[in-house]
Design an enzyme around this catalytic site. Structure first.
Site, PDB file in Angstrom:
ATOM      1  N   VAL A  11       0.836  -1.208   0.000  1.00 11.03           N
ATOM      2  CA  VAL A  11       0.000   0.000   0.000  1.00 11.03           C
ATOM      3  C   VAL A  11       0.870   1.258   0.000  1.00 11.03           C
ATOM      4  O   VAL A  11       0.718   2.148  -0.837  1.00 11.03           O
ATOM      5  CB  VAL A  11      -0.932  -0.016   1.239  1.00 11.03           C
ATOM      6  CG1 VAL A  11      -1.624   1.321   1.405  1.00 11.03           C
ATOM      7  CG2 VAL A  11      -1.955  -1.137   1.109  1.00 11.03           C
ATOM      8  N   THR A  86      -1.429  -3.979   8.902  1.00 13.32           N
ATOM      9  CA  THR A  86      -2.401  -4.202   9.985  1.00 13.32           C
ATOM     10  C   THR A  86      -2.831  -5.672   9.898  1.00 13.32           C
ATOM     11  O   THR A  86      -3.959  -5.994   9.534  1.00 13.32           O
ATOM     12  CB  THR A  86      -3.640  -3.308   9.810  1.00 13.32           C
ATOM     13  OG1 THR A  86      -4.145  -3.520   8.467  1.00 13.32           O
ATOM     14  CG2 THR A  86      -3.303  -1.848   9.972  1.00 13.32           C
ATOM     15  N   THR A 122      -5.754  -0.197   6.529  1.00 13.24           N
ATOM     16  CA  THR A 122      -7.117  -0.629   6.891  1.00 13.24           C
ATOM     17  C   THR A 122      -7.167  -0.844   8.390  1.00 13.24           C
ATOM     18  O   THR A 122      -6.456  -1.702   8.914  1.00 13.24           O
ATOM     19  CB  THR A 122      -7.433  -1.943   6.159  1.00 13.24           C
ATOM     20  OG1 THR A 122      -7.256  -1.696   4.767  1.00 13.24           O
ATOM     21  CG2 THR A 122      -8.855  -2.385   6.412  1.00 13.24           C
ATOM     22  N   GLU A 151      -7.585   2.784   1.292  1.00  5.60           N
ATOM     23  CA  GLU A 151      -7.269   2.531  -0.120  1.00  5.60           C
ATOM     24  C   GLU A 151      -8.139   1.379  -0.615  1.00  5.60           C
ATOM     25  O   GLU A 151      -8.592   0.548   0.153  1.00  5.60           O
ATOM     26  CB  GLU A 151      -5.794   2.196  -0.291  1.00  5.60           C
ATOM     27  CG  GLU A 151      -5.218   1.210   0.686  1.00  5.60           C
ATOM     28  CD  GLU A 151      -5.613  -0.233   0.386  1.00  5.60           C
ATOM     29  OE1 GLU A 151      -5.686  -1.009   1.338  1.00  5.60           O
ATOM     30  OE2 GLU A 151      -5.872  -0.589  -0.779  1.00  5.60           O
ATOM     31  N   CYS A 263      -5.752  -9.063   2.178  1.00 10.70           N
ATOM     32  CA  CYS A 263      -6.877  -8.191   2.542  1.00 10.70           C
ATOM     33  C   CYS A 263      -8.155  -8.941   2.863  1.00 10.70           C
ATOM     34  O   CYS A 263      -8.615  -8.910   4.002  1.00 10.70           O
ATOM     35  CB  CYS A 263      -7.126  -7.209   1.407  1.00 10.70           C
ATOM     36  SG  CYS A 263      -5.730  -6.127   1.196  1.00 10.70           S
TER      37      CYS A 263
HETATM   38  C1  UDX Z   1      -1.201  -3.870   4.716  1.00 11.98           C
HETATM   39  C2  UDX Z   1      -2.553  -4.503   4.580  1.00 11.98           C
HETATM   40  O1  UDX Z   1      -2.450  -5.512   3.569  1.00 11.98           O
HETATM   41  C3  UDX Z   1      -3.543  -3.457   4.126  1.00 11.98           C
HETATM   42  O2  UDX Z   1      -4.856  -4.023   4.180  1.00 11.98           O
HETATM   43  C4  UDX Z   1      -3.498  -2.291   5.060  1.00 11.98           C
HETATM   44  O3  UDX Z   1      -4.363  -1.301   4.528  1.00 11.98           O
HETATM   45  C5  UDX Z   1      -2.070  -1.739   5.131  1.00 11.98           C
HETATM   46  O4  UDX Z   1      -1.200  -2.758   5.596  1.00 11.98           O
HETATM   47  P1  UDX Z   1       0.602  -3.695   2.971  1.00 11.98           P
HETATM   48  O5  UDX Z   1       1.158  -2.550   2.237  1.00 11.98           O
HETATM   49  O6  UDX Z   1       0.429  -5.037   2.298  1.00 11.98           O
HETATM   50  O7  UDX Z   1      -0.814  -3.309   3.490  1.00 11.98           O
HETATM   51  O8  UDX Z   1       1.485  -3.823   4.286  1.00 11.98           O
HETATM   52  P2  UDX Z   1       2.776  -4.714   4.396  1.00 11.98           P
HETATM   53  O9  UDX Z   1       3.008  -5.377   3.075  1.00 11.98           O
HETATM   54  O10 UDX Z   1       2.622  -5.509   5.623  1.00 11.98           O
HETATM   55  O11 UDX Z   1       3.927  -3.632   4.540  1.00 11.98           O
HETATM   56  C6  UDX Z   1       3.939  -2.776   5.648  1.00 11.98           C
HETATM   57  C7  UDX Z   1       5.326  -2.083   5.592  1.00 11.98           C
HETATM   58  O12 UDX Z   1       5.426  -1.173   6.665  1.00 11.98           O
HETATM   59  C8  UDX Z   1       6.467  -3.102   5.763  1.00 11.98           C
HETATM   60  O13 UDX Z   1       7.418  -2.882   4.742  1.00 11.98           O
HETATM   61  C9  UDX Z   1       7.055  -2.798   7.137  1.00 11.98           C
HETATM   62  O14 UDX Z   1       8.473  -2.960   7.186  1.00 11.98           O
HETATM   63  C10 UDX Z   1       6.695  -1.338   7.314  1.00 11.98           C
HETATM   64  N1  UDX Z   1       6.535  -0.939   8.721  1.00 11.98           N
HETATM   65  C11 UDX Z   1       5.815  -1.728   9.579  1.00 11.98           C
HETATM   66  C12 UDX Z   1       7.132   0.269   9.152  1.00 11.98           C
HETATM   67  O15 UDX Z   1       7.800   0.921   8.385  1.00 11.98           O
HETATM   68  N2  UDX Z   1       6.941   0.668  10.445  1.00 11.98           N
HETATM   69  C13 UDX Z   1       6.239  -0.096  11.340  1.00 11.98           C
HETATM   70  O16 UDX Z   1       6.115   0.298  12.498  1.00 11.98           O
HETATM   71  C14 UDX Z   1       5.653  -1.327  10.898  1.00 11.98           C
HETATM   72  C1  UDX Z   2      -8.900  -6.578  -2.580  1.00  9.05           C
HETATM   73  C2  UDX Z   2      -9.930  -5.546  -3.027  1.00  9.05           C
HETATM   74  O1  UDX Z   2     -10.351  -5.862  -4.365  1.00  9.05           O
HETATM   75  C3  UDX Z   2      -9.303  -4.143  -3.008  1.00  9.05           C
HETATM   76  O2  UDX Z   2     -10.268  -3.188  -3.371  1.00  9.05           O
HETATM   77  C4  UDX Z   2      -8.799  -3.872  -1.584  1.00  9.05           C
HETATM   78  O3  UDX Z   2      -8.168  -2.614  -1.515  1.00  9.05           O
HETATM   79  C5  UDX Z   2      -7.802  -4.928  -1.177  1.00  9.05           C
HETATM   80  O4  UDX Z   2      -8.397  -6.237  -1.272  1.00  9.05           O
HETATM   81  P1  UDX Z   2      -6.835  -7.830  -3.580  1.00  9.05           P
HETATM   82  O5  UDX Z   2      -6.873  -8.579  -2.280  1.00  9.05           O
HETATM   83  O6  UDX Z   2      -5.555  -7.311  -4.086  1.00  9.05           O
HETATM   84  O7  UDX Z   2      -7.859  -6.564  -3.512  1.00  9.05           O
HETATM   85  O8  UDX Z   2      -7.352  -8.839  -4.703  1.00  9.05           O
HETATM   86  P2  UDX Z   2      -8.738  -9.101  -5.428  1.00  9.05           P
HETATM   87  O9  UDX Z   2      -8.521  -8.921  -6.874  1.00  9.05           O
HETATM   88  O10 UDX Z   2      -9.836  -8.381  -4.771  1.00  9.05           O
HETATM   89  O11 UDX Z   2      -8.943 -10.679  -5.150  1.00  9.05           O
HETATM   90  C6  UDX Z   2      -9.059 -11.086  -3.815  1.00  9.05           C
HETATM   91  C7  UDX Z   2      -9.205 -12.599  -3.816  1.00  9.05           C
HETATM   92  O12 UDX Z   2     -10.483 -12.974  -4.361  1.00  9.05           O
HETATM   93  C8  UDX Z   2      -8.148 -13.320  -4.645  1.00  9.05           C
HETATM   94  O13 UDX Z   2      -7.740 -14.493  -3.964  1.00  9.05           O
HETATM   95  C9  UDX Z   2      -8.893 -13.691  -5.915  1.00  9.05           C
HETATM   96  O14 UDX Z   2      -8.385 -14.877  -6.505  1.00  9.05           O
HETATM   97  C10 UDX Z   2     -10.305 -13.931  -5.389  1.00  9.05           C
HETATM   98  N1  UDX Z   2     -11.326 -13.705  -6.394  1.00  9.05           N
HETATM   99  C11 UDX Z   2     -11.550 -12.442  -6.853  1.00  9.05           C
HETATM  100  C12 UDX Z   2     -12.066 -14.778  -6.847  1.00  9.05           C
HETATM  101  O15 UDX Z   2     -11.853 -15.932  -6.434  1.00  9.05           O
HETATM  102  N2  UDX Z   2     -13.046 -14.570  -7.765  1.00  9.05           N
HETATM  103  C13 UDX Z   2     -13.312 -13.324  -8.264  1.00  9.05           C
HETATM  104  O16 UDX Z   2     -14.205 -13.176  -9.098  1.00  9.05           O
HETATM  105  C14 UDX Z   2     -12.529 -12.234  -7.793  1.00  9.05           C
END
Ligand code: UDX
Ligand code: UDX
Length: 439
Positions: A11, A86, A122, A151, A263
């Site tokens: 994100v 989160t 989130t 987002e 997510c």
């Molecule tokens: C996640 C969740 O998937 C999403 O639903 C939520 O909205 C935001 O957190 P994502 O970007 O996938 O989103 O997070 P993640 O891939 O876990 O990365 C978080 C990053 O933040 C990591 O690179 C981690 O090193 C960093 N981090 C974590 C910090 O810089 N400071 C902290 O205190 C904790």
């Molecule tokens: C989702 C939401 O779409 C996005 O808006 C939010 O910000 C984060 O979570 P993401 O998790 O990246 O995004 O993937 P998405 O394309 O939504 O698919 C989620 C899961 O559902 C995947 O495992 C996908 O394979 C499954 N899926 C999706 C199905 O099995 N069938 C479908 O028709 C659509």
């Protein structure tokens, strides 16, 4: 306008790069020095189509900086986004907010007067109000604004989703917060992208309700697929026909092995937990969580039963990422299905175009191959789990020749009956009639 982005995961990194693309000066902060080093070297740390070109160009133009130093970055920033993870907390499924509060405390200590603090991660309903109170308590001397800006990015199309969103949702408690959001999203504003300006609580609920609804829609079509299998129906025909009703819509009606990712699983568990905690139980979403978990195991069971019936000992799995166009394997169905196959005594060979690196850490005793054809060689069963484009036009006659058996499980309904004719494959998919030579 200077932006600080705290957290450079899926994100934070996409958001930081895209705000730089909008022309703002952006500094991305992450606690993990290894991630920052790679980003400073211009290396994208996640697989996201289109992100590398934007990152390199904006970094070269000096609008995008990466650092582990949160304090000076925050001290100089007008808008500070929190995009740290989160994850689900062990046990009750509630979102683990420790990283949100840790980041908030560090920001409180360093922020300048008039700072706008935005939670993009989130977070469960009420977190923004909590964090606002926590920061106000730590810094009664400094006026600041709190904003909730969830987002809606889908991995694999996150850049597109950021630059051309259906809407931007901002939860605010003061004019300064909404003015700052109008400024940072101005390029979208000019493109008439609707901006929903609402309360902090509404913005938090909107994010969870959207994801929970989408997860429920996928789970719904997965159960329709089960009915189709028993009734001799075709779930793709049913999905297409119901999707033509614009009150239903055609998206997210693809039956599969169950949803995964960082997510849907996390957000449905957290949302259900919030419903229990606030005594407004979200019974449908409680069911979605349960049904989705069971589905991944029942899919594995199908393969195990087929293997036992036909004396197969080796299964080739095509696709480990939770969906195509991402290297993310978090809660991918493959992470439940493969161990179940191995527990039943089956040997697993695998291929994935992008997710092998991440998957090798968590899937022991899997042998990896550089192509789908090498992976299927000698396998009694081939199991297609992720609908990567590279699997959409396989030479199925060649697959059948390379395999020792002839069963193809296509859990993403990539192929159709006509593709299977003449291949000798015993083709089994989701929610559609069986096709081809019985194994
Ligand atoms: C996640 C969740 O998937 C999403 O639903 C939520 O909205 C935001 O957190 P994502 O970007 O996938 O989103 O997070 P993640 O891939 O876990 O990365 C978080 C990053 O933040 C990591 O690179 C981690 O090193 C960093 N981090 C974590 C910090 O810089 N400071 C902290 O205190 C904790
Ligand atoms: C989702 C939401 O779409 C996005 O808006 C939010 O910000 C984060 O979570 P993401 O998790 O990246 O995004 O993937 P998405 O394309 O939504 O698919 C989620 C899961 O559902 C995947 O495992 C996908 O394979 C499954 N899926 C999706 C199905 O099995 N069938 C479908 O028709 C659509």
């Amino acid at each position: 306008m200077k932006i600080a982005m705290i957290g450079t995961g899926y994100v934070g990194l996409v958001s930081g790069v895209c705000f730089a693309e909008f022309g703002f000066q952006v500094t991305c902060v992450d606690k993990n020095p290894a991630i920052i080093e790679r980003l400073q070297a211009g290396e994208v740390t996640i697989y996201e189509p289109g992100l590398d070109e934007l990152l390199v160009r904006n970094a070269r133009d000096g609008r995008l900086i990466f650092t582990t130093d949160l304090v000076p970055t925050v001290a100089d920033a007008d808008v500070i986004f929190i995009a740290v993870g989160t994850p689900s907390r062990r046990g009750d499924g509630e979102a683990d907010l420790q990283y949100i509060y840790a980041a908030a405390d560090e920001i409180a200590a360093a922020m300048k007067p008039g700072a706008v603090i935005v939670i993009k991660s989130t977070v469960v309903v009420g977190t923004n109000a909590d964090v606002r109170a926590r920061i106000a308590k730590a810094r009664p001397d400094v006026q600041f604004s709190m904003v909730s800006n969830p987002e809606f990015l889908r991995e694999g199309s996150a850049v597109e989703d950021f630059l051309r969103p259906d809407r931007v949702v901002v939860g605010v408690h003061d004019e300064a917060g909404s003015a700052a959001m109008k400024r940072v999203y101005r390029p979208l504003y000019l493109r008439e992208t609707p901006m929903i300006v609402t309360t902090l609580e509404n913005a938090e609920i909107i994010k969870y309700a959207a994801n929970a609804y989408l997860a429920m829609k996928v789970t719904f079509i997965n159960e329709v697929a089960d009915l189709c299998e028993k009734a001799g129906g075709n779930v793709q025909d049913v999905a297409r026909a119901i999707g033509m009703d614009n009150r239903i819509g055609s998206k997210f009606l693809h039956a599969g092995p169950g949803f995964g990712g960082s997510c849907f699983p996390k957000d449905t568990r957290a949302y259900a937990a919030t419903g229990r905690k606030l005594e407004a139980p979200q019974t449908l979403i409680e069911q979605v969580v349960t049904v989705n978990e069971l589905r991944k195991h029942s899919m594995a069971q199908r393969v195990i039963e087929a293997a036992q019936k036909s004396g197969v000992t080796t299964v080739a799995v095509l696709g480990i990422a939770f969906k195509p166009n991402t290297d993310d394997i978090r809660e991918s169905p493959a992470l439940d299905i493969i161990p179940a196959l191995q527990k039943a005594g089956l040997t697993v060979r695998a291929h994935d175009p992008e997710a092998r690196g991440a998957a090798e850490q968590v899937l022991p005793e899997v042998t990896w191959y550089k192509s789908a054809y090498e992976a299927v060689e000698g396998a009694g069963i081939t199991l297609l789990l992720t609908e990567w484009n590279v699997y959409r036009a396989l030479d199925l006659k060649r697959v059948a020749t390379l395999m020792s058996g002839n069963i193809l499980f296509d859990l993403r309904n990539v192929y159709s009956g006509t593709d299977i004719e003449g291949t000798g494959l015993d083709y089994r998919s989701v929610g559609r009639p069986l096709v081809g030579k019985r194994g």
